[in-house]
Design a protein around this motif. Structure first.
Motif, PDB file in Angstrom:
ATOM      1  N   ARG A 153       0.794  -1.235   0.000  1.00 36.64           N
ATOM      2  CA  ARG A 153       0.000   0.000   0.000  1.00 36.64           C
ATOM      3  C   ARG A 153       0.826   1.285   0.000  1.00 36.64           C
ATOM      4  O   ARG A 153       0.271   2.368  -0.134  1.00 36.64           O
ATOM      5  CB  ARG A 153      -0.901   0.022   1.226  1.00 36.64           C
ATOM      6  N   SER A 154       2.140   1.186   0.135  1.00 35.19           N
ATOM      7  CA  SER A 154       2.955   2.384   0.300  1.00 35.19           C
ATOM      8  C   SER A 154       3.669   2.769  -0.991  1.00 35.19           C
ATOM      9  O   SER A 154       3.950   1.922  -1.846  1.00 35.19           O
ATOM     10  CB  SER A 154       3.996   2.175   1.409  1.00 35.19           C
ATOM     11  N   HIS A 155       3.963   4.051  -1.090  1.00 38.56           N
ATOM     12  CA  HIS A 155       4.781   4.521  -2.209  1.00 38.56           C
ATOM     13  C   HIS A 155       6.232   4.152  -1.923  1.00 38.56           C
ATOM     14  O   HIS A 155       6.777   4.485  -0.864  1.00 38.56           O
ATOM     15  CB  HIS A 155       4.659   6.030  -2.378  1.00 38.56           C
ATOM     16  N   ILE A 156       6.865   3.465  -2.851  1.00 43.70           N
ATOM     17  CA  ILE A 156       8.247   3.020  -2.676  1.00 43.70           C
ATOM     18  C   ILE A 156       9.126   3.748  -3.681  1.00 43.70           C
ATOM     19  O   ILE A 156       8.859   3.726  -4.888  1.00 43.70           O
ATOM     20  CB  ILE A 156       8.372   1.499  -2.871  1.00 43.70           C
ATOM     21  N   ASP A 157      10.164   4.391  -3.180  1.00 43.92           N
ATOM     22  CA  ASP A 157      11.127   5.063  -4.048  1.00 43.92           C
ATOM     23  C   ASP A 157      12.158   4.035  -4.510  1.00 43.92           C
ATOM     24  O   ASP A 157      13.173   3.822  -3.853  1.00 43.92           O
ATOM     25  CB  ASP A 157      11.791   6.207  -3.284  1.00 43.92           C
ATOM     26  N   ALA A 178       6.365   4.646   6.607  1.00 45.27           N
ATOM     27  CA  ALA A 178       7.419   4.713   5.587  1.00 45.27           C
ATOM     28  C   ALA A 178       8.643   3.922   6.020  1.00 45.27           C
ATOM     29  O   ALA A 178       9.284   3.239   5.204  1.00 45.27           O
ATOM     30  CB  ALA A 178       7.797   6.174   5.328  1.00 45.27           C
ATOM     31  N   GLY A 179       8.986   3.983   7.318  1.00 50.03           N
ATOM     32  CA  GLY A 179      10.122   3.224   7.823  1.00 50.03           C
ATOM     33  C   GLY A 179       9.877   1.728   7.768  1.00 50.03           C
ATOM     34  O   GLY A 179      10.763   0.955   7.395  1.00 50.03           O
ATOM     35  N   ILE A 180       8.671   1.313   8.147  1.00 49.28           N
ATOM     36  CA  ILE A 180       8.325  -0.107   8.104  1.00 49.28           C
ATOM     37  C   ILE A 180       8.403  -0.635   6.677  1.00 49.28           C
ATOM     38  O   ILE A 180       8.922  -1.727   6.431  1.00 49.28           O
ATOM     39  CB  ILE A 180       6.918  -0.331   8.700  1.00 49.28           C
ATOM     40  N   THR A 181       7.903   0.142   5.724  1.00 51.78           N
ATOM     41  CA  THR A 181       7.914  -0.295   4.328  1.00 51.78           C
ATOM     42  C   THR A 181       9.333  -0.458   3.812  1.00 51.78           C
ATOM     43  O   THR A 181       9.685  -1.493   3.241  1.00 51.78           O
ATOM     44  CB  THR A 181       7.156   0.716   3.448  1.00 51.78           C
ATOM     45  N   CYS A 229       2.100  -6.495  -6.008  1.00 52.20           N
ATOM     46  CA  CYS A 229       0.863  -5.706  -5.934  1.00 52.20           C
ATOM     47  C   CYS A 229       1.152  -4.221  -6.068  1.00 52.20           C
ATOM     48  O   CYS A 229       0.399  -3.477  -6.721  1.00 52.20           O
ATOM     49  CB  CYS A 229       0.146  -5.987  -4.616  1.00 52.20           C
ATOM     50  N   ASN A 230       2.240  -3.781  -5.468  1.00 53.91           N
ATOM     51  CA  ASN A 230       2.605  -2.372  -5.526  1.00 53.91           C
ATOM     52  C   ASN A 230       2.915  -1.944  -6.957  1.00 53.91           C
ATOM     53  O   ASN A 230       2.405  -0.931  -7.445  1.00 53.91           O
ATOM     54  CB  ASN A 230       3.812  -2.121  -4.617  1.00 53.91           C
TER      55      ASN A 230
END
Length: 296
Positions: free
Chosen positions: A53-57, A119-122, A170-171
């Protein structure tokens, strides 16, 4: 002091788990079941949901992955230097040296969340998901001459790796987690950190590890002090700043993985010595991580 106070609740859970295991009358089967629940259900749920579910750089992840590999390589190479000081045979030494580079994912996720939230967890979840098979491959290779192999099978069956890969798919595909499933995963994620840290504490074991004490001190020092020191040199060279930099330093400063004991026992190694190293690095890491994270 602020970092120390930030870490205290998580390490209090670890100490509580240790105390409950020894004094509260819970059977060993209870703790074994709890560890399986965390490992196969709760943590994979949290990793999948956080990554999906998170935006990943992704541009920042390449240098971060390299920092993780370099940190583990330094741990392995420096750990191997301890062989003349350990007074152990090859299998015993191979069991213990893995403690110089393996990392505790439960503590990683707990502290990453305290430092940078979701964000840290991701980011830490993706980093650990990629580093786990590398660490497993290195550890199993060290012990392979004396036990059963199955490196690829262990990697393919690792629930944390599977959850991370599925979350990444999924991301990338832009799949949105349905609301009912998201609610379920949220509740499982909420339970994962606390129960995972209790399980870490319940696994702590003390006793006479055998071998020369200087070798043990060296391995603990490598894991808690020399790896994060090396990470501080890697960080500017790799161009890491902000969140990726913090995750690289945190990753290098983590205590040894509890699974190192399982691997050593499964492959006929030195379980007693490994259990001592896991316990020592876990307890002392509250002070070492306080120091390293306070420099961020």
């Amino acid at each position: 002091m602020t970092i120390f106070l930030l870490l205290i609740p998580d390490f209090a859970l670890i100490l509580l788990g240790s105390a409950l295991r020894r004094y509260a009358g819970f059977a060993d089967a209870f703790w074994e079941g709890l560890e399986r629940l965390v490992y196969f259900v709760l943590f994979p749920s949290m990793l999948f949901f956080a990554v999906a579910r998170s935006h990943i750089d992704f541009a920042a992840m390449g240098p971060l992955f390299l920092a993780g590999v370099l940190a583990m390589a330094v741990g392995l190479l420096l750990g191997l230097l301890a062989k003349p000081w350990m007074g152990l045979d090859g299998l015993q030494f191979a069991s213990r040296v893995q403690c110089a580079f393996r990392f505790n994912t439960y503590i990683a996720m707990a502290v990453a969340g305290k430092l940078h939230g979701a964000a840290g967890i991701t980011m830490m979840g993706v980093l650990c998901g990629v580093m786990a098979p590398i660490a497993n491959l290195a550890a199993v290779s060290l012990l392979a001459r004396h036990g059963q192999g199955g490196v690829l099978r262990e990697i393919l069956r690792n629930p944390l790796i599977i959850a991370t890969v599925l979350g990444l798919l999924c991301n990338v595909a832009g799949v949105t987690v349905p609301v009912p499933l998201a609610a379920l995963l949220t509740r499982l994620s909420d339970a994962s950190i606390a129960l995972g840290l209790l399980a870490v504490g319940a696994a702590l074991k003390w006793g006479s590890p055998g071998g020369h004490s200087f070798g043990l001190v060296w391995l603990v020092g490598v894991k808690l002090m020399l790896l994060p020191l090396a990470a501080w040199f890697f960080v500017p060279w790799l161009g890491l700043t902000g969140l990726p930099r913090d995750m690289a330093v945190l990753f290098a400063a983590l205590p040894t993985a509890s699974s190192a004991y399982i691997l050593a026992m499964r492959m006929g190694g030195d379980g007693t010595g490994v259990a001592w190293l896991i316990s020592a690095t876990t307890v002392l890491s509250v002070f070492s991580m306080t120091f390293w994270l306070s420099l961020l």
